[in-house]
Design an enzyme around this catalytic site. Structure first.
Site, PDB file in Angstrom:
ATOM      1  N   LYS A 117       0.862  -1.190   0.000  1.00  0.00           N
ATOM      2  CA  LYS A 117       0.000   0.000   0.000  1.00  0.00           C
ATOM      3  C   LYS A 117       0.883   1.220   0.000  1.00  0.00           C
ATOM      4  CE  LYS A 117      -4.470   0.991   0.257  1.00  0.00           C
ATOM      5  NZ  LYS A 117      -5.628   0.177  -0.145  1.00  0.00           N
TER       6      LYS A 117
HETATM    7  P1  NAD Z   1     -12.993   7.807  -2.760  1.00  0.00           P
HETATM    8  O1  NAD Z   1     -11.981   8.832  -2.463  1.00  0.00           O
HETATM    9  O2  NAD Z   1     -13.426   7.604  -4.182  1.00  0.00           O
HETATM   10  O3  NAD Z   1     -14.316   8.070  -1.901  1.00  0.00           O
HETATM   11  C1  NAD Z   1     -14.286   8.194  -0.507  1.00  0.00           C
HETATM   12  C2  NAD Z   1     -15.664   8.638  -0.027  1.00  0.00           C
HETATM   13  O4  NAD Z   1     -15.665   8.659   1.401  1.00  0.00           O
HETATM   14  C3  NAD Z   1     -16.044  10.041  -0.478  1.00  0.00           C
HETATM   15  O5  NAD Z   1     -17.448  10.086  -0.711  1.00  0.00           O
HETATM   16  C4  NAD Z   1     -15.689  10.889   0.744  1.00  0.00           C
HETATM   17  O6  NAD Z   1     -16.413  12.101   0.810  1.00  0.00           O
HETATM   18  C5  NAD Z   1     -16.090   9.941   1.851  1.00  0.00           C
HETATM   19  N1  NAD Z   1     -15.456  10.235   3.135  1.00  0.00           N
HETATM   20  C6  NAD Z   1     -14.170  10.592   3.368  1.00  0.00           C
HETATM   21  N2  NAD Z   1     -13.973  10.802   4.675  1.00  0.00           N
HETATM   22  C7  NAD Z   1     -15.178  10.569   5.284  1.00  0.00           C
HETATM   23  C8  NAD Z   1     -15.629  10.599   6.615  1.00  0.00           C
HETATM   24  N3  NAD Z   1     -14.780  10.933   7.606  1.00  0.00           N
HETATM   25  N4  NAD Z   1     -16.921  10.280   6.874  1.00  0.00           N
HETATM   26  C9  NAD Z   1     -17.748   9.938   5.874  1.00  0.00           C
HETATM   27  N5  NAD Z   1     -17.386   9.875   4.581  1.00  0.00           N
HETATM   28  C10 NAD Z   1     -16.116  10.195   4.301  1.00  0.00           C
HETATM   29  O7  NAD Z   1     -12.419   6.455  -2.154  1.00  0.00           O
HETATM   30  P2  NAD Z   1     -12.855   4.956  -2.512  1.00  0.00           P
HETATM   31  O8  NAD Z   1     -11.922   4.432  -3.547  1.00  0.00           O
HETATM   32  O9  NAD Z   1     -14.323   4.886  -2.723  1.00  0.00           O
HETATM   33  O10 NAD Z   1     -12.450   4.209  -1.161  1.00  0.00           O
HETATM   34  C11 NAD Z   1     -13.313   4.132  -0.044  1.00  0.00           C
HETATM   35  C12 NAD Z   1     -12.849   3.004   0.864  1.00  0.00           C
HETATM   36  O11 NAD Z   1     -12.863   1.766   0.122  1.00  0.00           O
HETATM   37  C13 NAD Z   1     -11.420   3.144   1.402  1.00  0.00           C
HETATM   38  O12 NAD Z   1     -11.377   2.554   2.685  1.00  0.00           O
HETATM   39  C14 NAD Z   1     -10.614   2.292   0.440  1.00  0.00           C
HETATM   40  O13 NAD Z   1      -9.396   1.834   1.010  1.00  0.00           O
HETATM   41  C15 NAD Z   1     -11.589   1.162   0.219  1.00  0.00           C
HETATM   42  N6  NAD Z   1     -11.330   0.378  -0.995  1.00  0.00           N
HETATM   43  C16 NAD Z   1     -11.293   0.977  -2.221  1.00  0.00           C
HETATM   44  C17 NAD Z   1     -11.085   0.193  -3.350  1.00  0.00           C
HETATM   45  C18 NAD Z   1     -11.119   0.772  -4.739  1.00  0.00           C
HETATM   46  O14 NAD Z   1     -11.080  -0.006  -5.704  1.00  0.00           O
HETATM   47  N7  NAD Z   1     -11.234   2.075  -4.911  1.00  0.00           N
HETATM   48  C19 NAD Z   1     -10.886  -1.183  -3.215  1.00  0.00           C
HETATM   49  C20 NAD Z   1     -10.940  -1.773  -1.961  1.00  0.00           C
HETATM   50  C21 NAD Z   1     -11.168  -0.966  -0.857  1.00  0.00           C
END
Ligand code: NAD
Length: 427
Positions: A117
């Site tokens: 990561k």
């Molecule tokens: P992103 O940046 O596209 O979206 C994040 C979302 O969370 C946004 O809507 C943001 O406003 C919101 N957010 C941020 N801080 C917040 C808070 N304190 N309270 C409430 N909402 C909040 O990110 P993403 O890619 O959607 O990732 C989200 C989660 O999923 C992370 O934990 C990431 O590690 C995990 N994840 C992502 C992927 C991927 O393919 N993108 C894969 C596996 C896991």
């Protein structure tokens, strides 16, 4: 003038940090497997950690300094694999936890990858696209000798996207002298991305939710869902849940949330988010706070934003029967115990959000053989992989009378440890 950035998020208690949570989960799995202390320490300790300074010349000519990290937690099963996060609270401890979870995740869905990561402590919303490109290219060039299609492969995570991956790939390729698409996944289709990658994490979440509900003989179209986070994961998950007949009654982002018990109009809501940058202020629903959303009377709760939101304070308020972890590490150890005691079934992050890395693997395979599959082929392969991983985890949980999280960890940790043992210790 050189300005150093600082984090804006309140720090969790020492025993509720993502790393503390990840270590406790590993210790539980190690105990279940009966491994000795030496093997435990090897599994707990990152193979390699890289810290880099990332100075940025801003558009206005001033300079600001960020801190960049890449942790390769384990590479026994194959190259390190894991996302790149841009968020002001990124630090080495968080990246270590996220890298460890990637190792187990790749093991659970049986991919030939280890876990890694990376992250930079930058708030991408405060910088222009040109500034983000410069930050990304500087970070990548600092890591040139430590990443690669056979060593460590990045993907988007919070605050980064397909365009970020195109910059990483271009920087790496230009420095090597030829185009190397397999150094990243989650890149645009035009430079060798895979069909279905952008929605894969969300599609996987819906697959495992359907599988968990099926065990209770409840169809997906009979449930209500609340989703925290309306980004790449939460946004697509909301749409796919709705397409498969579930009622999505609440979603939120970092600024706040909206709810409509009859089911949100996601098309209009998405247009509102595209226009304003947030779900807040959407006139087709009522406002709801982020903590309030966690406590809504829904069937399925999907935390899909940040770590550590289901804690000893919020977990007792959860009324959902299923928590499906879209985010990495949304539940602390104390939160997990409370949910279990209250009869809530938690489908853990390392299983629930593994769809992204599964299709990343498909993208890497396609890039390596320069042959691309159709969207339907990808969707079918993803569905099969998620169904089989869920079945393995659920069967072990039932057999040993343990939670889905413990069962998932046991599978991921065991596959990693097997690779260690078979390879032997050098020298
Ligand atoms: P992103 O940046 O596209 O979206 C994040 C979302 O969370 C946004 O809507 C943001 O406003 C919101 N957010 C941020 N801080 C917040 C808070 N304190 N309270 C409430 N909402 C909040 O990110 P993403 O890619 O959607 O990732 C989200 C989660 O999923 C992370 O934990 C990431 O590690 C995990 N994840 C992502 C992927 C991927 O393919 N993108 C894969 C596996 C896991």
């Amino acid at each position: 003038m050189l300005v150093t950035t600082t984090s804006t998020r309140t720090a969790p208690a020492a025993d509720a940090t993502p790393l503390a949570t990840a270590r406790t989960q590993l210790a539980t799995a190690v105990e279940h497997l009966g491994y000795d202390d030496g093997l435990h320490q090897m599994l707990a300790t990152p193979r390699r950690e890289i810290h880099v300074a990332v100075p940025l010349r801003r558009d206005d000519g001033t300079t600001v300094l960020f801190h960049g990290f890449r942790v390769q937690h384990n590479v026994s099963r194959g190259p390190g694999k894991g996302g790149l996060r841009y968020h002001p609270s990124v630090d080495i401890s968080e990246v270590r936890a996220l890298a460890m979870w990637m190792t187990w995740k790749c093991g659970i869905v049986d991919l030939p990858f280890g876990g890694a990561k990376g992250g930079i402590d930058i708030d991408p919303r405060s910088f222009s696209a040109d500034e983000l490109e410069r930050v990304t290219r500087r970070y990548t060039s600092e890591l040139m000798s430590n990443i690669g299609p056979d060593t460590d492969i990045m993907a988007p995570d919070m605050g980064t996207d397909d365009r970020t991956m195109a910059w990483v790939m271009d920087t790496y390729s230009v420095n090597r002298g030829y185009t190397i698409p397999a150094v990243v996944t989650g890149k645009p289709l035009a430079v060798g991305g895979s069909l279905g990658r952008g929605t894969a994490t969300s599609a996987g979440i819906v697959h495992v939710t359907a599988a968990a509900l099926k065990e209770a003989e409840i169809p997906l179209n009979a449930v209500s869902v609340a989703i925290q986070g309306f980004g790449k994961v939460g946004g697509h998950a909301a749409r796919i849940f709705a397409e498969r007949g579930a009622r999505v009654v609440a979603v939120s982002d970092q600024y706040g949330g909206v709810r409509d018990d009859a089911g949100l109009d996601l098309e209009r809501l998405t247009a509102h988010v595209e226009a304003t940058g947030s779900v807040v202020g959407f006139d087709g629903a009522d406002p709801v706070g982020n903590e309030e959303l966690l406590a809504l009377d829904v069937d399925v709760l999907v935390p899909a934003a940040v770590e550590g939101v289901l804690t000893e304070v919020t977990a007792p308020t959860v009324r959902a029967r299923w928590v499906v972890e879209g985010a990495n590490g949304p539940t602390t150890t104390a939160g997990d115990r409370i949910l279990a005691a209250n009869g809530v079934t938690v489908v853990p992050d390392v299983l629930a959000n593994a769809g992204g890395v599964v299709v990343s693997y498909f993208e890497w395979v396609q890039a390596n053989q320069t042959y691309w599959w159709s969207e339907q082929e990808i969707a079918e392969k993803l569905a099969r992989r998620m169904a089989s991983a869920y079945a393995d985890v659920s069967a072990l949980a039932r057999r040993d009378g343990i939670s889905l999280r413990d069962a998932a960890l046991v599978i991921g940790v065991r596959r990693t440890a097997e690779a260690h043992e078979i390879r032997g210790l050098y020298p």
